[in-house]
Enzyme design. Structure first.
Site, PDB file in Angstrom:
ATOM      1  N   VAL A   1       0.836  -1.209   0.000  1.00  0.00           N
ATOM      2  CA  VAL A   1       0.000   0.000   0.000  1.00  0.00           C
ATOM      3  C   VAL A   1       0.869   1.257   0.000  1.00  0.00           C
ATOM      4  CG1 VAL A   1      -1.760   1.288   1.275  1.00  0.00           C
ATOM      5  CG2 VAL A   1      -1.884  -1.216   1.163  1.00  0.00           C
TER       6      VAL A   1
ATOM      7  N   LYS B   1      -7.788  -1.990   8.647  1.00  0.00           N
ATOM      8  CA  LYS B   1      -9.140  -2.385   9.117  1.00  0.00           C
ATOM      9  C   LYS B   1      -9.100  -3.120  10.435  1.00  0.00           C
ATOM     10  CE  LYS B   1      -7.211  -4.945   5.977  1.00  0.00           C
ATOM     11  NZ  LYS B   1      -7.332  -5.397   4.630  1.00  0.00           N
TER      12      LYS B   1
ATOM     13  N   GLU C   1      -3.055 -10.390   3.447  1.00  0.00           N
ATOM     14  CA  GLU C   1      -2.485  -9.759   4.636  1.00  0.00           C
ATOM     15  C   GLU C   1      -1.113 -10.369   4.926  1.00  0.00           C
ATOM     16  OE1 GLU C   1      -4.150  -7.170   6.396  1.00  0.00           O
ATOM     17  OE2 GLU C   1      -5.162  -7.375   4.481  1.00  0.00           O
TER      18      GLU C   1
ATOM     19  N   LYS D   1     -13.890  -5.829   8.334  1.00  0.00           N
ATOM     20  CA  LYS D   1     -14.496  -4.862   7.403  1.00  0.00           C
ATOM     21  C   LYS D   1     -15.993  -4.730   7.665  1.00  0.00           C
ATOM     22  CE  LYS D   1     -10.934  -5.686   3.945  1.00  0.00           C
ATOM     23  NZ  LYS D   1     -10.471  -6.621   2.901  1.00  0.00           N
TER      24      LYS D   1
END
Ligand code: NAP
Ligand code: HSE
Length: 440
Positions: free
Chosen positions: A20, A111, A196, A211
């Protein structure tokens, strides 16, 4: 012509330069003028915090100070906004709390952190008068947080059904349509940056539950603990069930489900049969989708890439622009998120939950077995809608084990579990039997 080079700037720090963080850094460095035009200010990227500063990074770091010490960024009064893209709870929780206490706005894709510690983080944000923006935490590049928090704010959401984990959807698609083994499909998802750091969180349904807890906060103003959401992942799903579901005209998807009824709020995460040809059933690969039904708007459907570098970075940088313009702090204050305990909503007890079910039994191929199962199902008020049992041929040995697949009419969940408990005790049945919900 681009924006003026001498326009006002905002100094930011980026924690994490993995999947990310690298995507965010690429947008900031490759599209600086575009971001400046949309935000009305230039981004000055001053700090990058990583675990291993010697690692070669696939992004330009000209003028960026790379460190392993988060305190340098927190103690730097020039830094106004921190992007947290490191993941996990420890040390991310303390870092985010410290950033807020130091007067910095926070943008995060984490999250797990919000689902587990939303009340603490948002209390700190309110006390500090700072924003926490988290569009990337659910649905990757799909703007579902904005949609629920702002554009659909006139509605009482009644029903939400969603594919929220790109890794799981990628694995299910590869298994079903390309015949790939589960482990190979998971390895590909990791390679592509969808999973992940600990992929157990993806495949056991925890990430989807995180989520769903976040969406529940926005859609129903309800604070729920992830551990209180009944959840099942795809890690024990068998290829046979994907194939039988296909024969019955359904796809199997890992769904997050939320229903708002007079009995309460029904939440769950489970592999679920979805009728082929409906939009959710056709979502493939790392894509996510969220169907939201509101009392005023009716049916809405949101679709896009749910995981991966650039789609997630798109959401993070969108949040960054929102913070820079001042929009994020306004909506943060109005939404009053995770303001416990005032908004906790009662959950529907399992004996009041009704659904159609897919059941698979492994039974002895001998006379009278189907009748025994049907009797137990009938005693629990469960009516059979359709049955699949493939012919094993006259040469099959007596009592050889065969699969029997049953689709039920609407049935009460507690009765389904009670019936399966009894059926699994029969000596003509090889337990455990399989039970999956069916989404209409
Ligand atoms: P990742 O590839 O594992 O990157 C994590 C980054 O954080 C790495 O750069 C790592 O440094 C750094 N880091 C980790 N622990 C650190 C520590 N203790 N101190 C300093 N730096 C540390 O993870 P990711 O996939 O980018 O995910 C980041 C976050 O975004 C997670 O919360 C995840 O749930 C969320 N997210 C991910 C996606 C996705 O598609 N991947 C989508 C939406 C949301 P090194 O590089 O030196 O190891
Ligand atoms: N691991 C997550 C997924 C990343 O596969 O959906 C996006 O949140």
């Amino acid at each position: 012509m681009g924006p003026a080079k001498d326009m006002e700037h905002v100094t930011i720090g980026l924690i994490g330069l993995g999947t990310v963080g690298t995507g965010v850094a690429r947008i900031l460095t490759e599209h600086a003028d575009r971001i400046a035009r949309r935000a009305g200010k230039r981004v000055r990227w001053k700090w990058a915090v990583v675990r291993d500063p010697a690692k070669i990074r696939d992004v330009k770091l000209d003028g960026v100070r790379v460190t392993t010490d988060t305190a340098r960024l927190i103690d730097d009064p020039e830094v106004e906004i921190v992007v947290e893209a490191m993941g996990g709870i420890d040390p991310a929780l303390n870092i985010v709390l410290d950033c807020l206490a130091a007067g910095k706005h926070v943008v995060t894709a984490n999250k797990a952190l919000l689902a587990e510690h939303g009340p603490q983080i948002f209390a700190q944000a309110r006390a500090a008068g700072r924003a926490v923006a988290f569009e990337a935490s659910v649905g990757g590049g799909i703007p579902i947080i904005q949609a629920l928090g702002v554009a659909l704010a006139a509605n009482q959401v009644q029903n939400l059904a969603a594919i929220l984990n790109g890794t799981c959807n990628y694995i299910l698609t590869k298994m079903m349509h390309e015949g790939l083994a589960y482990a190979d499909a998971l390895a590909q998802a990791q390679e592509l940056g969808y999973a992940e750091a600990d992929p157990t969180l993806d495949v056991d349904g925890t990430d989807t539950a995180h989520k769903l807890a976040i969406l529940t906060q926005l859609a129903f103003q309800a604070t729920v603990k992830t551990g209180d959401i009944p959840r099942q992942g795809i890690d024990r799903l068998q290829l046979a069930d994907l194939k039988y579901a296909g024969e019955l005209g359904h796809a199997v998807k890992l769904l997050a489900l939320a229903k708002f009824t007079t009995a309460g709020l029904e939440l769950r995460v489970a592999p679920t049969l979805v009728k082929r040809g409906t939009p959710l059933a056709e979502v493939r690969g790392p894509y996510n989708a969220i169907r939201v039904v509101g009392d005023a708007v009716g049916d809405t459907f949101f679709y896009g890439r749910g995981a991966g570098m650039m789609p997630t970075a798109s959401a993070v940088v969108g949040d960054l622009i929102d913070v820079m313009t001042g929009r994020a702090i306004l909506s943060s204050l109005v939404l009053d998120l995770w303001a416990e305990p005032a908004h906790t909503v009662a959950r529907t007890p399992p004996h009041q939950i009704k659904s159609h079910y897919y059941l698979r039994f492994t039974i002895a191929d001998s006379p009278g077995v189907l009748a025994k199962l049907a009797r137990i199902l009938g005693e629990h008020g469960i009516s059979i809608a359709s049955v699949i049992q493939h012919d094993t041929g006259d040469d099959a040995p007596d009592n050889s084990a065969v699969p029997l697949v049953i689709m039920t009419h609407l049935a009460v969940e507690a009765e389904i579990h009670a019936a399966l408990g009894e059926i699994d005790q029969l000596d003509v049945v090889r337990p455990p039997s399989v039970c999956l919900g069916v989404e209409d």
